[in-house]
Design an enzyme around this catalytic site. Structure first.
Site, short mmCIF file in Angstrom:
data_model
loop_
_atom_site.label_atom_id
_atom_site.label_comp_id
_atom_site.label_asym_id
_atom_site.label_seq_id
_atom_site.Cartn_x
_atom_site.Cartn_y
_atom_site.Cartn_z
N GLU A 175 8.00 101.73 16.64
CA GLU A 175 9.04 102.49 17.31
C GLU A 175 8.69 102.91 18.74
O GLU A 175 8.57 104.11 19.05
CB GLU A 175 9.40 103.73 16.48
CG GLU A 175 9.94 103.39 15.10
CD GLU A 175 10.45 104.59 14.32
OE1 GLU A 175 11.13 104.37 13.31
OE2 GLU A 175 10.18 105.74 14.73
N GLU A 369 11.04 100.17 7.70
CA GLU A 369 11.28 101.55 7.27
C GLU A 369 12.75 101.73 6.99
O GLU A 369 13.60 101.29 7.76
CB GLU A 369 10.87 102.58 8.35
CG GLU A 369 9.40 102.77 8.55
CD GLU A 369 9.10 103.87 9.56
OE1 GLU A 369 9.95 104.79 9.72
OE2 GLU A 369 8.05 103.81 10.21
#
Length: 461
Positions: A175, A369
């Site tokens: 991320e 995720e």
């Protein structure tokens, strides 16, 4: 495919035979042992100790004590039936000053973890950077300076040198949007700087670090190299209104395309170069950088939690998270929300996956995720979390539908294995399939863990 289960007569949404099922965690969120065996502070240790930054002043000093209880946690994973465990490596454990000599005691821990996983048939998937930059490097400019990308490569090579004979899949970054725009642009995350120009500098140097590390890992013999990005489908209020559409494209650029295009296509989108130039110029993007960032990857990791809905509205100030978005209003879509306040829209995942397959063809995908925080508690040895079960069920069905529509999706990793330190929210939010009592470190698989285990066993819903 969808088949009929002969035992029940109900439809069974089956996933491809080689589909990977797993769970994911991050080092600072679960390991604890913050000052043991040579580990030095990361930016999150410093951020956690800064008054007002983290809920109740909590930190990851102990977290889930995974550093000492990893064998117990691997046994939990074995009980769930997962075949893949995505964990992250703590940079300040491996190189306590961010550069220089390797700390063998730090690597010893991951040696033990990897061997324990392999002994029970679980494949380790290593993420090299999940936000815990050594504080010593932040003191020298952090991700706003180019040298950090090169230090990252040396760290990646050190980890691969120890674990590469047993770890097949390597993820460079987790991320980078959060690291850059929340860490350097809004003060919401470590290192807690609110400097839009720094956010754009950090975004580029994170991407450069990814490309350089991907090349180095490949040269060292890595079998699978990937990077994980957190993405959101951005929808205009009125798809027929050109102003709303332009607003959605701008936010999509700042959240999604500014990372996707250089990683997959090898160049920044023109509109994002213009946006970057508004804040910091383009001198930090050197000739050849985009080619490096576009180093081949074996799959793209996708973290999905919620959709984004926007509209054009004159006079709206820019969002701190998306510098330069004056005149863009972020909308409440009127959907159910998680304990984080994030809207729940499973079809957003399907749309996102289909869009990626269309815009970035020939790039395999993996959901690295996906999950939800809800308020739950243990009663008589059970944690009933029906909302989380429904969240996982609907999102997995959305992923299955995307596969039906031709998306090359290779796996699904639930976030997270267990409740943990949820960054600036401290221990207030629980994402885990396994409940953790932070006072006793007792682990209890929730109803969602048992449900997910059944999905894995059937390879379908």
């Amino acid at each position: 495919m969808t088949q009929t289960d002969d035992r029940t007569g109900t439809g069974l949404a089956l996933f491809p035979p080689a589909f990977r099922w797993g769970v994911a965690t991050a080092a600072y969120q679960i390991e604890g042992a913050a000052a043991e065996d040579g580990r030095t502070p990361s930016i999150w240790d410093t951020f956690s100790r800064t008054p007002g930054r983290v809920h109740l002043g909590q930190s990851g000093d102990v977290a889930c004590d995974h550093y000492h209880r990893y064998a117990e946690d691997v046994a939990l994973m074995k009980g769930l039936g997962v075949d893949t465990y995505r964990f992250s490596v703590s940079w300040p454990r491996i190189k306590p000053d961010g550069t220089g000599p390797v700390n063998p005691r730090g690597l010893d821990f991951y040696d033990r973890l990897v061997d324990t996983l392999l002994a029970v048939g679980i494949e380790p998937m290593a993420t090299l950077y999940h936000w815990d930059l050594p504080q010593t490097l932040e003191d020298r400019g952090g991700w706003t300076v180019r040298e950090t990308a090169h230090h990252f490569v040396a760290y990646a090579e050190a980890v691969y040198d120890r674990l590469g004979d047993r770890v097949r899949t390597w993820t460079t970054l987790n991320e980078p949007w959060c690291s850059a725009f929340l860490g350097y642009g809004t003060r919401d995350q470590a290192p807690g700087r609110a400097e839009p120009a720094s956010a754009f500098l950090a975004a580029h140097h994170l991407l450069l670090g990814h490309g350089l590390a991907a090349r180095a890992l490949r040269a060292a013999g890595a079998r699978e190299v990937s990077v994980t990005v957190n993405l959101t489908p951005v929808s205009p209020r009125d798809p027929q209104d050109r102003h709303d559409v332009a607003a959605a494209r701008l936010v999509d650029g700042l959240h999604n395309r500014i990372f996707l295009d250089p990683i997959v296509k090898g160049h920044y989108p023109a509109d994002m170069l213009e946006q970057t130039a508004r804040f910091t110029g383009l001198d930090h993007i050197l000739d050849g950088d985009e080619e490096v960032i576009g180093a081949p990857i074996d799959f793209l990791g996708i973290n999905y939690y919620a959709p984004t809905h926007v509209a054009a509205k004159v006079g709206t100030p820019s969002s701190d998270r998306f510098p330069g978005t004056e005149g863009v209003e972020h909308l409440d879509p009127g959907l159910p929300v998680t304990a984080m306040g994030w809207p729940v829209e499973a079809d957003g995942l399907r749309r996102l996956l289909v869009r990626l397959a269309r815009d970035y063809p020939s790039t395999p995908l993996m959901i690295t995720e996906n999950g939800a925080a809800y308020t739950d508690s243990a009663e008589d040895g059970r944690v009933a979390d029906a909302e989380r079960v429904d969240y996982l069920r609907t999102h997995l069905l959305a992923a299955h539908q995307a596969i039906q529509e031709g998306v090359d999706l290779r796996g699904y990793l639930a976030w997270s294995l267990m409740d943990n330190f949820e960054w600036a929210y401290g221990y207030d939010k629980r994402f885990g399939l396994v409940h953790v009592d932070y006072d006793t470190q007792t682990r209890i698989p929730k109803d969602s863990a048992l449900w997910y285990s059944g999905v894995i066993a059937r390879n379908g819903i």
